[in-house]
Write an enzyme that holds these catalytic residues in place. Sequence first.
Site, PDB file in Angstrom:
ATOM      1  N   GLU A  11       0.817  -1.211   0.000  1.00 20.75           N
ATOM      2  CA  GLU A  11       0.000   0.000   0.000  1.00 20.75           C
ATOM      3  C   GLU A  11       0.856   1.268   0.000  1.00 20.75           C
ATOM      4  O   GLU A  11       0.437   2.304  -0.511  1.00 20.75           O
ATOM      5  CB  GLU A  11      -0.917   0.007   1.235  1.00 20.75           C
ATOM      6  CG  GLU A  11      -1.961  -1.093   1.217  1.00 20.75           C
ATOM      7  CD  GLU A  11      -2.661  -1.251   2.559  1.00 20.75           C
ATOM      8  OE1 GLU A  11      -3.883  -1.456   2.565  1.00 20.75           O
ATOM      9  OE2 GLU A  11      -1.992  -1.167   3.614  1.00 20.75           O
ATOM     10  N   GLY A  77     -12.619  -3.315   3.216  1.00 18.68           N
ATOM     11  CA  GLY A  77     -13.745  -4.050   2.652  1.00 18.68           C
ATOM     12  C   GLY A  77     -14.986  -3.166   2.689  1.00 18.68           C
ATOM     13  O   GLY A  77     -15.287  -2.534   3.700  1.00 18.68           O
ATOM     14  N   ASP A 216     -12.447  -4.838  -1.827  1.00 18.38           N
ATOM     15  CA  ASP A 216     -13.275  -6.048  -1.869  1.00 18.38           C
ATOM     16  C   ASP A 216     -14.579  -5.736  -1.163  1.00 18.38           C
ATOM     17  O   ASP A 216     -14.708  -4.702  -0.515  1.00 18.38           O
ATOM     18  CB  ASP A 216     -12.545  -7.212  -1.171  1.00 18.38           C
ATOM     19  CG  ASP A 216     -12.256  -6.906   0.288  1.00 18.38           C
ATOM     20  OD1 ASP A 216     -13.133  -7.146   1.135  1.00 18.38           O
ATOM     21  OD2 ASP A 216     -11.168  -6.383   0.578  1.00 18.38           O
TER      22      ASP A 216
HETATM   23  N1  ADE Z   1      -9.233  -4.741   4.534  1.00 14.44           N
HETATM   24  C1  ADE Z   1      -9.506  -4.906   3.226  1.00 14.44           C
HETATM   25  N2  ADE Z   1     -10.508  -5.798   3.055  1.00 14.44           N
HETATM   26  C2  ADE Z   1     -10.863  -6.202   4.296  1.00 14.44           C
HETATM   27  C3  ADE Z   1     -11.824  -7.117   4.768  1.00 14.44           C
HETATM   28  N3  ADE Z   1     -12.623  -7.795   3.935  1.00 14.44           N
HETATM   29  N4  ADE Z   1     -11.914  -7.302   6.121  1.00 14.44           N
HETATM   30  C4  ADE Z   1     -11.094  -6.619   6.963  1.00 14.44           C
HETATM   31  N5  ADE Z   1     -10.176  -5.750   6.560  1.00 14.44           N
HETATM   32  C5  ADE Z   1     -10.056  -5.537   5.233  1.00 14.44           C
END
Ligand code: ADE
Length: 249
Positions: A11, A77, A216
């Site tokens: 990152e 996420g 995601d």
């Molecule tokens: N960071 C990026 N995606 C994530 C997820 N699905 N759960 C927790 N932290 C995250």
Amino acid sequence: MLAIISAMQEEIALVQQSLTGASSRATGGREFLTGQLHGTRVVAVFSHWGKVAAAATIAQLLSSWPVTELVFCGVAGGVRADLGIGDIVVASDLIQHDMDASPLFARYEIPLTGKTRFTADAGINARLVAAARRFVHEDLHASIDAVELREFNISQPRVASGLIASGDKFFSTGADLAGLRQRLPDTACVEMEGAAAAQVCEAFGVPYGVVRVISDGADDHAARDFPRFVRNVARHYSAGLLAHFVRGG
Ligand code: ADE
């Protein structure tokens, strides 16, 4: 001096490569890089994953460098239904979704702080939102491989503000996501460090902001989407957005 923190090397790699006059110092299992980012003095470090790693890294950093503001940046996420992969979230406030010292304290309350939520600095947030908008409008398509943009269906990403929920859990099932939405319905996105960074910054009296790009959907596809996004896309968001941030919008 601006501190820039990410959880993962991927990152922050491009931010660190963009530093001029860089020098590094290793302490406490972390490598802190100092230098100039487009004329602003910065210290940049990746903390490793999770609340403990973030807190330990930031406590060391704020004890050792004359930091006047801190930005945590990386991926998250998506939780809010209107946010998709590639959208950007600037934290208005942050909560530790796995803190629960009930019945001694209210659920999510950080004992002895009287707080369940930490509020990010309004001035930093306004600058992060302006920088994110400029990155999306001016640089996104030039800086990220078209194949990756197509793969993730990214065209004109949104820039949103909202609650970021942090905790020591990677969300990778629809069932866990549904549970989080039910417990904390105003959550915009979920990650593993931001609210720990907020707690340490507040203890040190240092203003902070947290900015995240959605990698995601925190759902059954998260374990597939997250690694590809982190490998091929995330660093361009961090470097592009922070370039506008330090230049003032
Ligand atoms: N960071 C990026 N995606 C994530 C997820 N699905 N759960 C927790 N932290 C995250």
